[in-house]
Design a protein around this motif. Structure first.
Motif, PDB file in Angstrom:
ATOM      1  N   ALA A 162       0.835  -1.206   0.000  1.00 51.42           N
ATOM      2  CA  ALA A 162       0.000   0.000   0.000  1.00 51.42           C
ATOM      3  C   ALA A 162       0.869   1.254   0.000  1.00 51.42           C
ATOM      4  O   ALA A 162       0.596   2.215  -0.733  1.00 51.42           O
ATOM      5  N   LEU A 163       1.911   1.255   0.809  1.00 52.67           N
ATOM      6  CA  LEU A 163       2.805   2.415   0.867  1.00 52.67           C
ATOM      7  C   LEU A 163       3.537   2.607  -0.458  1.00 52.67           C
ATOM      8  O   LEU A 163       3.726   3.742  -0.911  1.00 52.67           O
ATOM      9  N   ARG A 164       3.937   1.501  -1.087  1.00 50.77           N
ATOM     10  CA  ARG A 164       4.597   1.609  -2.399  1.00 50.77           C
ATOM     11  C   ARG A 164       3.640   2.201  -3.430  1.00 50.77           C
ATOM     12  O   ARG A 164       4.023   3.049  -4.241  1.00 50.77           O
ATOM     13  N   ALA A 165       2.388   1.748  -3.389  1.00 53.46           N
ATOM     14  CA  ALA A 165       1.396   2.260  -4.342  1.00 53.46           C
ATOM     15  C   ALA A 165       1.200   3.762  -4.170  1.00 53.46           C
ATOM     16  O   ALA A 165       1.068   4.503  -5.156  1.00 53.46           O
ATOM     17  N   CYS A 166       1.206   4.218  -2.925  1.00 55.65           N
ATOM     18  CA  CYS A 166       0.985   5.644  -2.660  1.00 55.65           C
ATOM     19  C   CYS A 166       2.218   6.485  -2.958  1.00 55.65           C
ATOM     20  O   CYS A 166       2.112   7.702  -3.138  1.00 55.65           O
ATOM     21  N   GLU A 167       3.371   5.873  -2.997  1.00 56.47           N
ATOM     22  CA  GLU A 167       4.576   6.599  -3.403  1.00 56.47           C
ATOM     23  C   GLU A 167       4.574   6.843  -4.904  1.00 56.47           C
ATOM     24  O   GLU A 167       5.098   7.844  -5.386  1.00 56.47           O
ATOM     25  N   ASP A 168       3.960   5.920  -5.639  1.00 55.60           N
ATOM     26  CA  ASP A 168       3.993   5.991  -7.102  1.00 55.60           C
ATOM     27  C   ASP A 168       2.770   6.669  -7.705  1.00 55.60           C
ATOM     28  O   ASP A 168       2.815   7.119  -8.852  1.00 55.60           O
ATOM     29  N   SER A 169       1.656   6.731  -6.960  1.00 59.75           N
ATOM     30  CA  SER A 169       0.399   7.212  -7.544  1.00 59.75           C
ATOM     31  C   SER A 169      -0.392   8.036  -6.537  1.00 59.75           C
ATOM     32  O   SER A 169      -0.113   8.019  -5.338  1.00 59.75           O
ATOM     33  N   THR A 170      -1.387   8.737  -7.067  1.00 60.48           N
ATOM     34  CA  THR A 170      -2.354   9.426  -6.217  1.00 60.48           C
ATOM     35  C   THR A 170      -3.686   8.693  -6.321  1.00 60.48           C
ATOM     36  O   THR A 170      -3.959   8.011  -7.314  1.00 60.48           O
ATOM     37  N   PHE A 171      -4.513   8.833  -5.292  1.00 57.29           N
ATOM     38  CA  PHE A 171      -5.800   8.148  -5.270  1.00 57.29           C
ATOM     39  C   PHE A 171      -6.890   9.107  -4.808  1.00 57.29           C
ATOM     40  O   PHE A 171      -6.631  10.042  -4.053  1.00 57.29           O
ATOM     41  N   SER A 172      -8.098   8.843  -5.271  1.00 54.01           N
ATOM     42  CA  SER A 172      -9.242   9.654  -4.859  1.00 54.01           C
ATOM     43  C   SER A 172      -9.701   9.272  -3.460  1.00 54.01           C
ATOM     44  O   SER A 172     -10.245  10.099  -2.726  1.00 54.01           O
ATOM     45  N   ALA A 173      -9.506   8.008  -3.095  1.00 55.18           N
ATOM     46  CA  ALA A 173      -9.866   7.516  -1.762  1.00 55.18           C
ATOM     47  C   ALA A 173      -9.106   6.218  -1.515  1.00 55.18           C
ATOM     48  O   ALA A 173      -8.692   5.539  -2.460  1.00 55.18           O
ATOM     49  N   ILE A 174      -8.942   5.893  -0.232  1.00 58.09           N
ATOM     50  CA  ILE A 174      -8.242   4.664   0.151  1.00 58.09           C
ATOM     51  C   ILE A 174      -9.116   3.918   1.156  1.00 58.09           C
ATOM     52  O   ILE A 174      -9.558   4.491   2.152  1.00 58.09           O
ATOM     53  N   LEU A 175      -9.366   2.646   0.873  1.00 57.43           N
ATOM     54  CA  LEU A 175     -10.126   1.775   1.774  1.00 57.43           C
ATOM     55  C   LEU A 175      -9.159   0.799   2.432  1.00 57.43           C
ATOM     56  O   LEU A 175      -8.388   0.125   1.737  1.00 57.43           O
ATOM     57  N   ILE A 176      -9.208   0.717   3.763  1.00 56.67           N
ATOM     58  CA  ILE A 176      -8.300  -0.167   4.494  1.00 56.67           C
ATOM     59  C   ILE A 176      -9.114  -1.084   5.402  1.00 56.67           C
ATOM     60  O   ILE A 176      -9.965  -0.618   6.168  1.00 56.67           O
ATOM     61  N   SER A 177      -8.840  -2.381   5.328  1.00 58.38           N
ATOM     62  CA  SER A 177      -9.524  -3.334   6.201  1.00 58.38           C
ATOM     63  C   SER A 177      -9.004  -3.198   7.624  1.00 58.38           C
ATOM     64  O   SER A 177      -7.793  -3.254   7.868  1.00 58.38           O
ATOM     65  N   MET A 178      -9.925  -3.034   8.571  1.00 56.65           N
ATOM     66  CA  MET A 178      -9.535  -2.964   9.975  1.00 56.65           C
ATOM     67  C   MET A 178      -9.157  -4.338  10.515  1.00 56.65           C
ATOM     68  O   MET A 178      -8.676  -4.451  11.646  1.00 56.65           O
ATOM     69  N   ALA A 179      -9.354  -5.389   9.699  1.00 56.56           N
ATOM     70  CA  ALA A 179      -9.034  -6.752  10.129  1.00 56.56           C
ATOM     71  C   ALA A 179      -7.631  -7.182   9.710  1.00 56.56           C
ATOM     72  O   ALA A 179      -7.255  -8.336   9.925  1.00 56.56           O
ATOM     73  N   LEU A 180      -6.855  -6.282   9.126  1.00 57.04           N
ATOM     74  CA  LEU A 180      -5.482  -6.634   8.779  1.00 57.04           C
ATOM     75  C   LEU A 180      -4.723  -7.020  10.051  1.00 57.04           C
ATOM     76  O   LEU A 180      -4.956  -6.439  11.117  1.00 57.04           O
TER      77      LEU A 180
END
Length: 373
Positions: A162-180
């Motif tokens: 997820a951190l790598r993806a955000c270093e390379d791109s921008t997003f309109s929204a991010i959904l994160i599972s609280m069950a990780l």
């Protein structure tokens, strides 16, 4: 003098327009830096120092610091110069704090310059959502839901990806599972706040329905909102539209060429009906403002033509008729009962068509030509 003060969500910790003295230290909770009703950043790390620049620069504060969650803040109400003379270690911490801010601002500025030529292009590409979950089924379910709004879904299975993806791109929204595992969701949320690409991107938690503990943990950690599993497509979309500050009625209404296209979804739940009715008047006004005088209503995707469907189409047609708008309409409907839509008030003269091309062809004809047919 040092005083510890507790704040409730919405309380102003430091108001704009005042010349500050000393600084503050966050003990717990999440704060927002707000200027002109826009959230510029968040303060959520215990021990964070803030509010010192006003005295150092001799300028009045130009933003409000507001509690996003319940918070505890230590107010050090003594001049920075006196504090530094008494305790040089404070000076070192202040320098580090200012250095981190300067570094982050430089990265943001560099990114804006880099993206300047492509900014307008990227804005036309629509909404892109990052989903962080280690369950492939969840990714597929959300992809299916967001496909209805033509949103692009990217996925990450863990914090690192997820951190790598955000270093390379921008997003309109991010959904994160609280069950990780290992409380990864909260840790990831904190790290995303330091990433210049997604600094102001809304982050939504995914929780199991009824899990109030997970919901509270998410909101306390600074998540914008939560969606529940199993997903209700309409409610999930509604949350996403809200946190991204998008017009939810775009799911049903849109302008195409020279006509307004109103598409009813397969299921008309109470939630969907209320959403359509809430936006109906606004959409009619927007249509008038655009100078559009053609309307196509698509009911062909309805799983069941029940009283709710008839009511919503009838109400829409009646509003147009009551406003005496010179609007021509067509309804896309199939089956033996397709012609019954002409029985609704305001729909008597509308064309009943088999598909979109047929409807567009109908509206392209001159009214006198239609009368001859």
């Amino acid at each position: 003098m040092i005083r510890l003060q507790e704040y409730q969500p919405g309380d102003v910790v430091l108001p704009a327009g005042e010349l500050g003295k000393g600084f503050c230290i966050l003990e717990s909770g999440v704060l927002e830096v707000v200027r002109d009703s826009k959230v510029l950043s968040e303060i959520d790390m215990k021990g964070s120092i803030f509010g010192e620049l006003s005295e150092i620069l001799g300028l009045k504060r130009d933003a409000n610091i507001i509690a996003k969650t319940e918070a505890k803040v230590r107010h050090v109400e003594e001049s920075v110069a006196d504090i530094v003379r008494k305790n040089p270690k404070v000076a070192i911490k202040l320098i580090k704090t200012l250095g981190r801010r300067l570094y982050r601002m430089n990265r943001i500025a560099a990114k804006e310059i880099e993206d300047k030529d492509t900014h307008n292009i990227s804005n036309t590409l629509g909404v892109t959502v990052l989903v962080v979950d280690d369950k492939p089924n969840i990714i597929r379910q959300l992809s299916d839901i967001f496909q209805r709004s033509e949103w692009v879904v990217k996925s990450a299975s863990d914090e690192a990806s997820a951190l790598r993806a955000c270093e390379d791109s921008t997003f309109s929204a991010i959904l994160i599972s609280m069950a990780l595992p290992n409380d990864t969701a909260v840790d990831l949320r904190r790290k995303l706040k330091t990433n210049h690409n997604v600094l102001n991107t809304p982050v939504i938690g995914m929780i199991v329905k009824g899990d109030e503990v997970a919901q509270k943990k998410a909101l306390d950690a600074g998540f914008a909102d939560c969606v529940t599993k199993p997903f209700d497509a309409n409610k999930t979309e509604a949350v996403m539209y809200k946190v991204m500050n998008l017009d939810s009625s775009a799911r049903y209404f849109k302008f195409v060429d020279d006509y307004l296209f109103f598409k009813l979804p397969p299921e008309l739940s109470t939630f969907v009906l209320d959403d359509i009715k809430e936006n109906m008047d606004k959409r009619i006004r927007n249509t008038i403002n655009e100078g559009i005088l053609k309307l196509i209503i698509d009911v062909s995707f309805l799983e069941e033509v029940d009283e709710n469907a008839i009511e919503i189409v009838g109400e829409f047609a009646e509003k147009i008729e009551d406003m005496k708008l010179p609007m021509r309409g067509a309804i896309i409907a199939t089956g033996e009962d397709a012609d019954m839509w002409n029985n609704l008030d305001g729909c008597e003269e509308w064309g009943i068509c088999e598909d979109l091309d047929d409807a567009k062809e109908h509206l392209a004809k001159d009214p006198e030509e239609l009368e001859e047919e």
